[in-house]
Write a protein that holds these residues in place. Structure first.
Motif, mmCIF file in Angstrom:
data_model
loop_
_atom_site.group_PDB
_atom_site.id
_atom_site.type_symbol
_atom_site.label_atom_id
_atom_site.label_comp_id
_atom_site.label_asym_id
_atom_site.label_seq_id
_atom_site.Cartn_x
_atom_site.Cartn_y
_atom_site.Cartn_z
ATOM 1 N N GLY A 194 51.944 -11.105 -18.849
ATOM 2 C CA GLY A 194 52.258 -9.715 -18.533
ATOM 3 C C GLY A 194 53.625 -9.463 -17.945
ATOM 4 N N LEU A 195 54.479 -10.482 -17.857
ATOM 5 C CA LEU A 195 55.808 -10.295 -17.275
ATOM 6 C C LEU A 195 56.753 -9.659 -18.298
ATOM 7 C CD1 LEU A 195 54.593 -12.687 -15.434
ATOM 8 C CD2 LEU A 195 56.988 -13.105 -14.852
ATOM 9 N N GLU A 196 57.477 -8.637 -17.864
ATOM 10 C CA GLU A 196 58.494 -7.999 -18.707
ATOM 11 C C GLU A 196 59.889 -8.530 -18.362
ATOM 12 O OE1 GLU A 196 58.102 -5.907 -21.182
ATOM 13 O OE2 GLU A 196 55.913 -5.746 -20.995
ATOM 14 N N ASN A 197 60.101 -8.861 -17.105
ATOM 15 C CA ASN A 197 61.435 -9.265 -16.645
ATOM 16 C C ASN A 197 61.592 -10.782 -16.703
ATOM 17 O OD1 ASN A 197 62.130 -6.557 -15.981
ATOM 18 N ND2 ASN A 197 60.953 -6.756 -14.081
ATOM 19 N N VAL A 198 61.792 -11.288 -17.924
ATOM 20 C CA VAL A 198 61.980 -12.714 -18.155
ATOM 21 C C VAL A 198 63.343 -12.914 -18.803
ATOM 22 C CG1 VAL A 198 61.083 -14.801 -19.237
ATOM 23 C CG2 VAL A 198 59.499 -12.992 -18.508
ATOM 24 N N TYR A 199 64.171 -13.778 -18.198
ATOM 25 C CA TYR A 199 65.513 -14.046 -18.706
ATOM 26 C C TYR A 199 65.621 -15.530 -19.055
ATOM 27 C CZ TYR A 199 66.577 -9.447 -16.821
ATOM 28 O OH TYR A 199 66.574 -8.097 -16.550
ATOM 29 N N VAL A 200 66.164 -15.816 -20.225
ATOM 30 C CA VAL A 200 66.315 -17.186 -20.694
ATOM 31 C C VAL A 200 67.785 -17.565 -20.639
ATOM 32 C CG1 VAL A 200 65.929 -18.803 -22.575
ATOM 33 C CG2 VAL A 200 64.310 -16.923 -22.195
ATOM 34 N N GLU A 202 70.663 -20.128 -21.595
ATOM 35 C CA GLU A 202 70.903 -21.142 -22.615
ATOM 36 C C GLU A 202 72.371 -21.113 -23.057
ATOM 37 O OE1 GLU A 202 71.162 -23.935 -24.947
ATOM 38 O OE2 GLU A 202 69.073 -23.707 -24.297
ATOM 39 N N PRO A 203 73.084 -22.246 -22.957
ATOM 40 C CA PRO A 203 74.492 -22.266 -23.383
ATOM 41 C C PRO A 203 74.692 -22.304 -24.890
ATOM 42 C CG PRO A 203 73.848 -24.423 -22.560
ATOM 43 C CD PRO A 203 72.697 -23.500 -22.296
ATOM 44 N N SER A 204 73.714 -22.794 -25.656
ATOM 45 C CA SER A 204 73.861 -22.922 -27.098
ATOM 46 C C SER A 204 73.694 -21.568 -27.793
ATOM 47 C CB SER A 204 72.817 -23.897 -27.663
ATOM 48 O OG SER A 204 72.703 -23.786 -29.067
ATOM 49 N N THR A 205 74.706 -21.182 -28.559
ATOM 50 C CA THR A 205 74.640 -19.915 -29.289
ATOM 51 C C THR A 205 73.479 -19.909 -30.271
ATOM 52 O OG1 THR A 205 77.039 -19.636 -29.109
ATOM 53 C CG2 THR A 205 75.907 -18.345 -30.801
ATOM 54 N N THR A 206 73.286 -21.034 -30.962
ATOM 55 C CA THR A 206 72.210 -21.127 -31.949
ATOM 56 C C THR A 206 70.850 -20.925 -31.295
ATOM 57 O OG1 THR A 206 73.505 -22.640 -33.318
ATOM 58 C CG2 THR A 206 71.127 -22.608 -33.672
ATOM 59 N N ARG A 207 70.628 -21.586 -30.175
ATOM 60 C CA ARG A 207 69.330 -21.462 -29.501
ATOM 61 C C ARG A 207 69.148 -20.071 -28.896
ATOM 62 N NH1 ARG A 207 66.965 -26.999 -26.868
ATOM 63 N NH2 ARG A 207 66.940 -28.176 -28.820
ATOM 64 N N ARG A 208 70.221 -19.504 -28.375
ATOM 65 C CA ARG A 208 70.106 -18.141 -27.847
ATOM 66 C C ARG A 208 69.699 -17.173 -28.948
ATOM 67 N NH1 ARG A 208 74.931 -19.003 -25.374
ATOM 68 N NH2 ARG A 208 75.970 -17.459 -26.686
ATOM 69 N N LYS A 209 70.328 -17.289 -30.113
ATOM 70 C CA LYS A 209 70.004 -16.383 -31.216
ATOM 71 C C LYS A 209 68.558 -16.564 -31.678
ATOM 72 C CE LYS A 209 74.674 -15.699 -33.037
ATOM 73 N NZ LYS A 209 75.604 -15.922 -34.184
ATOM 74 N N SER A 210 68.084 -17.818 -31.665
ATOM 75 C CA SER A 210 66.709 -18.077 -32.102
ATOM 76 C C SER A 210 65.698 -17.390 -31.205
ATOM 77 C CB SER A 210 66.445 -19.588 -32.131
ATOM 78 O OG SER A 210 67.180 -20.216 -33.156
ATOM 79 N N ILE A 211 65.887 -17.502 -29.901
ATOM 80 C CA ILE A 211 64.897 -16.898 -29.004
ATOM 81 C C ILE A 211 65.122 -15.394 -28.871
ATOM 82 C CG2 ILE A 211 66.116 -17.267 -26.800
ATOM 83 C CD1 ILE A 211 63.336 -18.161 -25.677
ATOM 84 N N GLU A 212 66.361 -14.939 -29.058
ATOM 85 C CA GLU A 212 66.606 -13.500 -29.076
ATOM 86 C C GLU A 212 65.882 -12.842 -30.248
ATOM 87 O OE1 GLU A 212 70.830 -13.235 -29.204
ATOM 88 O OE2 GLU A 212 71.090 -13.623 -27.059
ATOM 89 N N ALA A 213 65.801 -13.568 -31.379
ATOM 90 C CA ALA A 213 65.110 -13.029 -32.555
ATOM 91 C C ALA A 213 63.635 -12.817 -32.291
ATOM 92 C CB ALA A 213 65.310 -13.969 -33.740
ATOM 93 N N LEU A 214 63.088 -13.535 -31.299
ATOM 94 C CA LEU A 214 61.686 -13.366 -30.919
ATOM 95 C C LEU A 214 61.504 -12.207 -29.933
ATOM 96 C CD1 LEU A 214 60.789 -17.142 -30.412
ATOM 97 C CD2 LEU A 214 60.122 -15.698 -32.346
ATOM 98 N N GLY A 215 62.630 -11.704 -29.393
ATOM 99 C CA GLY A 215 62.570 -10.583 -28.466
ATOM 100 C C GLY A 215 63.015 -10.892 -27.056
ATOM 101 N N ALA A 216 63.508 -12.102 -26.813
ATOM 102 C CA ALA A 216 63.867 -12.506 -25.455
ATOM 103 C C ALA A 216 65.233 -11.969 -25.040
ATOM 104 C CB ALA A 216 63.868 -14.030 -25.349
ATOM 105 N N ARG A 217 65.370 -11.768 -23.731
ATOM 106 C CA ARG A 217 66.673 -11.465 -23.142
ATOM 107 C C ARG A 217 67.299 -12.772 -22.678
ATOM 108 N NH1 ARG A 217 64.938 -6.587 -19.162
ATOM 109 N NH2 ARG A 217 63.014 -7.803 -19.143
#
Length: 354
Positions: A194-200, A202-217
């Motif tokens: 139920g948490l809305e305020n979750v921040y990930v 990550e220094p890797s651009t590729t990994r950031r884009k992958s998890i951003e595609a799932l909806g992550a900030r």
């Protein structure tokens, strides 16, 4: 049958091995998918580490070992004395062996058993066409949870267990360091709680884009002062729960700089190098570092329930390969960072034909 057999560092072979039969209290599983874990990579490139070179006290097995502890499949045969399981059942496997009599086991914390063993590390595992497991490792999959997702229950339960240890509340701010499979699992688990305020982070651009595609900030620690950002975001309180799934000095230091007073940093990473921990920061903040290991059946049940609700998504971060591709398309690709998570289908031949 065909299986991926580990003989030592840089030596895994696809070999023909005897097909196992279930004994009393055991279940034979036709493996659907088996995930390659970071632990498998450590064993392949630098092992044996956890794989025993002498008989393991709970399994009696030692090197060489059929790899594979993250897997799902379909029940092919049931041994004597087994109840509640039938041929054709779709299942995920909780691959822990436990002694049942040490202090942690008696307290119900069998995930930290003094003699803990893993199916696929301390016994022949699921990177094969068939494997045999004790009845207590079996978890049934609902009809709407695929075998692909079923093979991810194990790593997602690692993450769910860690998320729970941080004791987050739905209105808390949580930070996840590292966007590999466990970091992704932490994000799914925290969102499932139920948490809305979750921040990930990550220094890797590729990994950031992958998890951003799932909806992550996400936050890029190479371009942003993360502790200062979190302090501003929380009016100086700091994060309520911080999770390290990266396992490097820089991530730990930054994570500890984000932890709020009397709040935890939960460590769920494998640390290849010794860390220097600024204990004075913990003292002055009355914050703490909490270790997290594996999972229990309750974590498995929670993850499977969330999967049935549609809370997990494999889009963009999971690849499927054949057993013949374990080295090049599996270990080497993961080691090089060209893939994030790989599921092996033992029923598929080198040509891709079943």
């Amino acid at each position: 049958m065909r299986a991926a057999v580990y003989y030592g560092p840089n030596k895994v072979e696809i070999a023909d091995v005897p097909e196992p039969s279930p004994g009393h209290g055991q279940v034979k599983v036709a493996v659907g998918f088996n995930g390659i874990c970071g632990t498998d990579l450590h064993e392949y490139y630098a092992g044996p580490i956890f794989i025993p070179t002498e008989p393991h006290p709970l399994t009696g097995q030692q090197l060489p070992i059929v790899l594979g502890h993250e897997f799902s499949g379909t029940v092919a045969e049931v041994g004597t004395g087994v109840t509640g399981v039938a041929v054709g059942d779709r299942v995920a496997i909780e691959p822990l062996y436990r002694c049942g009599h040490c202090g942690p086991c008696r307290a119900g914390n069998y995930n930290i058993c003094a003699q803990i063993g893993f199916h696929g590390l301390m016994s022949d595992g699921g990177m094969a066409e068939f494997t045999v497991v004790p009845r207590n490792m079996i978890h049934h999959l609902p009809d709407n949870v695929s075998l692909e997702l079923g093979a991810l229950v194990e790593p997602m339960s690692v993450a769910y267990h860690a998320a729970t240890l941080g004791e987050p509340k739905s209105d808390d701010t949580a930070m996840v360091f590292g966007a590999g499979p466990i970091g992704i699992g932490l994000w799914f688990a925290l969102r499932g709680k139920g948490l809305e305020n979750v921040y990930v982070v990550e220094p890797s651009t590729t990994r950031r884009k992958s998890i951003e595609a799932l909806g992550a900030r996400t936050l890029d620690p190479t371009a942003l002062d993360v502790p200062a950002y979190v302090a501003d975001l929380t009016d100086g309180r700091g994060a309520d729960a911080v999770y390290d799934a990266a396992g490097v000095q820089a991530s730990v230091e930054t994570a500890l700089g984000c932890v709020g007073a009397r709040k935890p940093m939960v460590s769920v990473a494998i640390y290849e190098k010794p860390l220097s921990t600024p204990l004075i920061d913990l003292v002055m903040n009355e914050s703490r570092i909490q270790g997290s290991l594996c999972y229990t059946s309750a974590d498995y049940d929670a993850v499977i329930a969330l999967m049935a609700e549609g809370k997990y998504d494999t889009t963009g971060w999971v690849d499927k390969i054949s057993l013949d591709g374990v080295i090049d398309d599996g270990f080497e690709a993961l080691h090089a960072g060209t893939k994030m998570k790989v599921l092996v289908d033992p029923s598929v031949g080198g040509s891709g034909e079943r």
